[in-house]
Design an enzyme around this catalytic site. Structure first.
Site, PDB file in Angstrom:
ATOM      1  N   GLU A 286       0.833  -1.196   0.000  1.00 18.35           N
ATOM      2  CA  GLU A 286       0.000   0.000   0.000  1.00 18.35           C
ATOM      3  C   GLU A 286       0.874   1.254   0.000  1.00 18.35           C
ATOM      4  OE1 GLU A 286      -3.886  -0.573   2.058  1.00 18.35           O
ATOM      5  OE2 GLU A 286      -3.299   1.245   3.113  1.00 18.35           O
ATOM      6  N   GLU A 289       2.136   1.838  -3.354  1.00 15.15           N
ATOM      7  CA  GLU A 289       1.054   2.343  -4.198  1.00 15.15           C
ATOM      8  C   GLU A 289       0.813   3.841  -3.943  1.00 15.15           C
ATOM      9  OE1 GLU A 289      -2.343  -0.175  -3.654  1.00 15.15           O
ATOM     10  OE2 GLU A 289      -3.409   0.765  -5.319  1.00 15.15           O
ATOM     11  N   CYS A 312      -7.945  -2.185   3.938  1.00 13.84           N
ATOM     12  CA  CYS A 312      -7.783  -3.386   4.781  1.00 13.84           C
ATOM     13  C   CYS A 312      -9.035  -3.752   5.542  1.00 13.84           C
ATOM     14  CB  CYS A 312      -6.609  -3.243   5.730  1.00 13.84           C
ATOM     15  SG  CYS A 312      -6.228  -1.599   6.160  1.00 13.84           S
ATOM     16  N   SER A 332      -6.908   1.665  -2.456  1.00 16.19           N
ATOM     17  CA  SER A 332      -5.735   0.856  -2.763  1.00 16.19           C
ATOM     18  C   SER A 332      -6.200  -0.526  -3.212  1.00 16.19           C
ATOM     19  CB  SER A 332      -4.882   0.732  -1.499  1.00 16.19           C
ATOM     20  OG  SER A 332      -4.000  -0.351  -1.624  1.00 16.19           O
ATOM     21  N   LYS A 371     -14.801 -10.108   8.220  1.00 17.96           N
ATOM     22  CA  LYS A 371     -13.688 -10.963   7.783  1.00 17.96           C
ATOM     23  C   LYS A 371     -14.168 -12.356   7.389  1.00 17.96           C
ATOM     24  CE  LYS A 371     -10.118  -8.253   8.256  1.00 17.96           C
ATOM     25  NZ  LYS A 371      -9.412  -7.822   7.045  1.00 17.96           N
ATOM     26  N   GLU A 374     -15.363 -11.846   3.949  1.00 17.54           N
ATOM     27  CA  GLU A 374     -14.219 -11.573   3.074  1.00 17.54           C
ATOM     28  C   GLU A 374     -13.487 -12.878   2.717  1.00 17.54           C
ATOM     29  OE1 GLU A 374     -10.640  -9.830   4.799  1.00 17.54           O
ATOM     30  OE2 GLU A 374     -10.565  -8.379   3.174  1.00 17.54           O
ATOM     31  N   GLU A 379     -12.739 -14.034  -5.150  1.00 17.26           N
ATOM     32  CA  GLU A 379     -11.417 -13.533  -5.548  1.00 17.26           C
ATOM     33  C   GLU A 379     -10.305 -14.134  -4.714  1.00 17.26           C
ATOM     34  OE1 GLU A 379     -14.473 -11.758  -5.084  1.00 17.26           O
ATOM     35  OE2 GLU A 379     -13.549  -9.880  -4.454  1.00 17.26           O
ATOM     36  N   CYS A 517     -10.637  -1.482  14.561  1.00 13.34           N
ATOM     37  CA  CYS A 517     -10.848  -2.917  14.817  1.00 13.34           C
ATOM     38  C   CYS A 517     -11.042  -3.234  16.296  1.00 13.34           C
ATOM     39  CB  CYS A 517      -9.671  -3.730  14.294  1.00 13.34           C
ATOM     40  SG  CYS A 517      -9.244  -3.332  12.609  1.00 13.34           S
TER      41      CYS A 517
END
Lengths: 593, 163
Positions: A286, A289, A312, A332, A371, A374, A379, A517
């Site tokens: 990141e 980037e 994230c 990102s 999560k 995710e 993907e 978090c």
């Protein structure tokens, strides 16, 4: 400010105008029971529908009882909070609430941490006289990869609605119907999976009953651990170590990193690794980037879109895919630490260990419910085998440990395994709001300026508790403008600025949950006490301060990983394993509006 | 709530947008928008609610919440002769429940359903403001007061030969 004098339970006091009876009583140390009411003081978040009527009190001169959570104090008011009339009324109200509530407490996932159960105990309910005339609703169970809705258990406190609509501005939930049939659901009673739900889990975190709970994967984890064919490795997110102790009676803010590692090892995981390692890896990608976009932008490349947004947080990713699909090129492309860990574990590490992909099981322990979703995204699968097999929450890990007769308090401190367990202070602070961008700044500063930060690695201007923060960091003459938002409602404001072309930031960090978090939907329940979240955040910064290495790019095992396997940051292999793309999930396009 | 799936045509969408525009896209106008939309289409299927949600910037969940809260709104097309039984307090205590049971039997319909030929539909509503006439039954715009279960057959017979 105008003040008001009143008497509560024979004690006189003065309070600012606008104070409710409930809050005035609290000042005197009188703890009026509340059920639907919820308050997160630091964020001005309040849920007070005044609906449950558990908090009623007697007000002299008023013929009916007053709900103390939503009745403001008046001059000369005389309030009694514990007369026989009040106590009988509270118990009767409770009996009515319980009359149409399912009675499967023994096997209910919320048993032991259920506000409704606690209130029944507190009010001394010993029978439910109206059961025969009550109708228990019969909605179907809605199971998603992250959240389970068993809304027959909904008591219409509407806390979830406050979180979903007012705080997060997601708009997935609303109260529907009337009477015994009234519950909270997505539009048209569709499944959560089809709704705009981001799986941030804030509804689960505040639900007083088991109407909303997390999808529990502990059974699957136990099965994997007992399979001799499988190499089972675990990764733990930064925010878990700052909260797990609470499930074992420790003070909020206790850091239990070493004890957590030994617990996981005793549970039988073959390797105990750290998501913080992957957080360091995220910073490399990141950070590269961010610098790439800044340089191209400085060189006049008009295709570069700024600000760059962190990626994230999976709740946040779900949010912009649904609500701001036209901005999907801005975040990102770096995968989240959980997913970077998974893909590195099932390639680089599996090859190192000589374990076949299908025989490796990656478990993650996360403060987060999104999560879970995710980890199941297409993907992040190779030949239908997910990079991360099971994502369990901090609460689920505590359950797992208790089932395995472990008491965290009594465990020794142990270290993570290498190589994927080694991390820097920068990886740790991912767990709190402002942490990701601070970690990125530490690395980007050194790479951009070519100068060392030496010991001055902390950027106080990025820390704090306000929902939206702005900060500037001097990159040796170049001013990097940073925005930070936690809570999706705050994120929405920054995104609207971008849409309107008014945003002046270079980089923005967004965390879906208030506090980041540490306040995730999978953390030990804070029951509305926001000071707990602050203590968790302090614990995270403590862990960072105690680390020898505090910059991601100085993690020796990250360097080794690039040298041995990945090549260059943003290179071909890195792109394949560590980056992703985003999709338009809005329903708007179906209607061509 | 039972619902039907529909595929909206572009001119349907335009009509909804027109109604929303007439209310200045005010989220606070949701109920009025729903009223007018139902008046035009006859009912409020999910697809229509979704368009209203985008136009007024109110979540679809909230729109559905309002539609299911008020008994006036319906997600299934009503019959040509919509039968409504008031089950408000006054009608209820004066025997609306028995009247409702008799109507269900006579029409072979449950509450919220529409007959296959689209002729009758059955719904309950809360108080039409004619408590002195309790229990009250409505068929379309026509009001029947002090209805007893024995009267039900006669009321329905009035519509038997109509289209």
């Amino acid at each position: 400010m105008d003040t008001i004098k009143l008497t509560i339970d024979q004690q006189e006091l003065e309070v600012p105008a606008g104070t409710t009876i409930y809050h005035a009583a609290k000042k005197l140390g009188i703890d009026i029971p509340v059920l639907c009411y919820m308050e997160l003081e630091d964020w001005n978040i309040e849920n007070k529908p005044g609906g449950c009527r558990i908090c009623v009190v007697e007000v002299e001169g008023r013929h009916n009882l007053a709900p103390s959570c939503s009745t403001e104090c008046k001059d000369g008011m005389v309030v009694k909070t514990n007369t026989p009339r009040v106590m009988n009324a509270r118990r009767t109200v409770m009996e009515f609430i319980l009359s149409d509530h399912p009675k499967d407490c023994l096997t209910c996932p919320k048993s032991g941490s259920c506000d409704l159960q606690d209130m029944a105990v507190r009010l001394g309910v010993r029978e439910i006289p109206n059961e025969d005339i009550a109708e228990i609703s019969t909605y179907r169970l809605d199971t998603s990869p992250a959240i389970i809705r068993d809304i027959d258990k909904c008591i219409m406190c509407r806390r979830c609605e406050t979180m979903c609509n007012d705080v997060q501005t997601v708009g997935a939930l609303s109260a529907i119907n009337r009477g015994f049939e009234s519950v909270v659901t997505p539009a048209f009673e569709m499944n959560l999976e089809a709704s705009p739900c981001t799986y941030c889990g804030q509804c689960v975190a505040v639900c007083p009953t088991a109407a909303l709970t997390e999808k529990d994967y502990t059974a699957e984890v136990i099965r994997a651990l007992s399979d001799p064919e499988k190499t089972v490795i675990v990764q733990t997110a930064p925010a878990v170590r700052a909260a797990l102790g609470e499930e074992f009676g420790m003070e909020a803010g206790s850091l239990v990193t070493g004890k957590m590692v030994s617990a996981l090892r005793k549970l039988g995981f073959d390797k105990v690794f750290d998501t913080d390692f992957a957080a360091d890896l995220t910073i490399i990608e990141e950070g590269a980037e961010i610098l790439d976009r800044l340089k191209r932008s400085a060189n006049g490349d008009e295709n570069v879109r700024l600000p760059i947004l962190t990626s994230c947080c999976p709740g946040w990713v779900n949010f912009f895919e649904y609500h701001f699909p036209n901005l999907k090129d801005i975040p990102s492309s770096a995968r989240s630490p959980q997913q970077m860990f998974g893909s590195v574990a099932k390639t680089y590490f599996a090859e190192k260990m000589n374990v076949k992909r299908e025989n490796m099981v990656v478990v993650s322990v996360m403060p987060c419910l999104a999560k879970k979703y995710e980890s199941q995204r297409d993907e992040f699968k190779v030949d239908n085998n997910p990079d991360v097999d099971y994502s369990i929450s901090t609460r689920e890990l505590a359950h797992l440990m208790k089932q395995a007769n472990m008491n965290l308090n009594k465990l020794p401190d142990e270290d993570f395994d290498k190589p994927l367990g080694e991390s820097t202070g920068a990886g740790v602070i991912f767990g709190t709001t402002g942490g990701v961008i601070e970690a990125a700044t530490r690395t980007a500063y050194e790479l951009y300026t070519g100068k060392s930060l030496n010991e001055k690695v902390t950027f106080e201007q990025l820390r704090g508790w306000e929902g939206i923060r702005k900060a500037e960091v001097d990159f040796d003459g170049f001013t990097l403008k940073i925005g930070i938002a936690h809570g999706l409602g705050n994120a929405r404001k920054l995104l609207e600025e971008i849409e309107e072309g008014k945003s002046t930031y270079h980089a923005i960090e967004i965390m879906a949950c208030p506090g980041g978090c540490i306040g995730g939907g999978g953390q030990p329940l804070h029951h509305g006490n926001a000071s707990i979240l602050k203590k968790r955040s302090e614990a995270i910064y403590r862990e960072d301060a105690g680390k020898k290495i505090r910059k991601s790019h100085e993690n020796p095992y990250i360097k080794e990983l690039y040298e041995e396997y990945l090549g260059e940051p943003l290179g071909e292999k890195a792109h394949q394993l560590l980056h992703t793309k985003y999709f338009d999930r809005s329903t708007k396009r179906q209607f061509k509006i | 709530m039972t619902s039907v799936k529909v595929k909206l045509k572009q001119n349907d969408i335009d009509k909804i947008k027109e109604i929303c525009a007439a209310h200045n896209y005010e989220p606070g106008e949701l109920i009025n928008v729903l009223h007018q939309t139902q008046e035009y289409f006859g009912y409020l299927p999910a697809e229509i609610q979704e368009v209203i949600s985008w136009e007024l910037n109110v979540s679809a969940a909230k729109v559905y919440g309002v539609v299911t809260f008020y008994s006036y709104f319906t997600m299934t097309p009503k019959g040509r002769y919509p039968v409504s039984v008031c089950t408000g307090t006054a009608c209820y205590v004066r025997g609306a429940e028995n009247v409702l049971e008799e109507i269900k039997k006579q029409l072979d319909l449950q509450v919220g359903e529409t007959s296959d030929d689209g002729k009758y539909s059955l719904s309950c509503l809360r108080c039409v403001g004619a408590c002195g006439l309790a229990p009250v039954v409505l068929v379309g715009d026509k009001t029947y007061g002090r209805v007893a279960p024995d009267d039900v057959k006669g009321i329905i017979d009035e519509y038997k030969d109509k289209d």
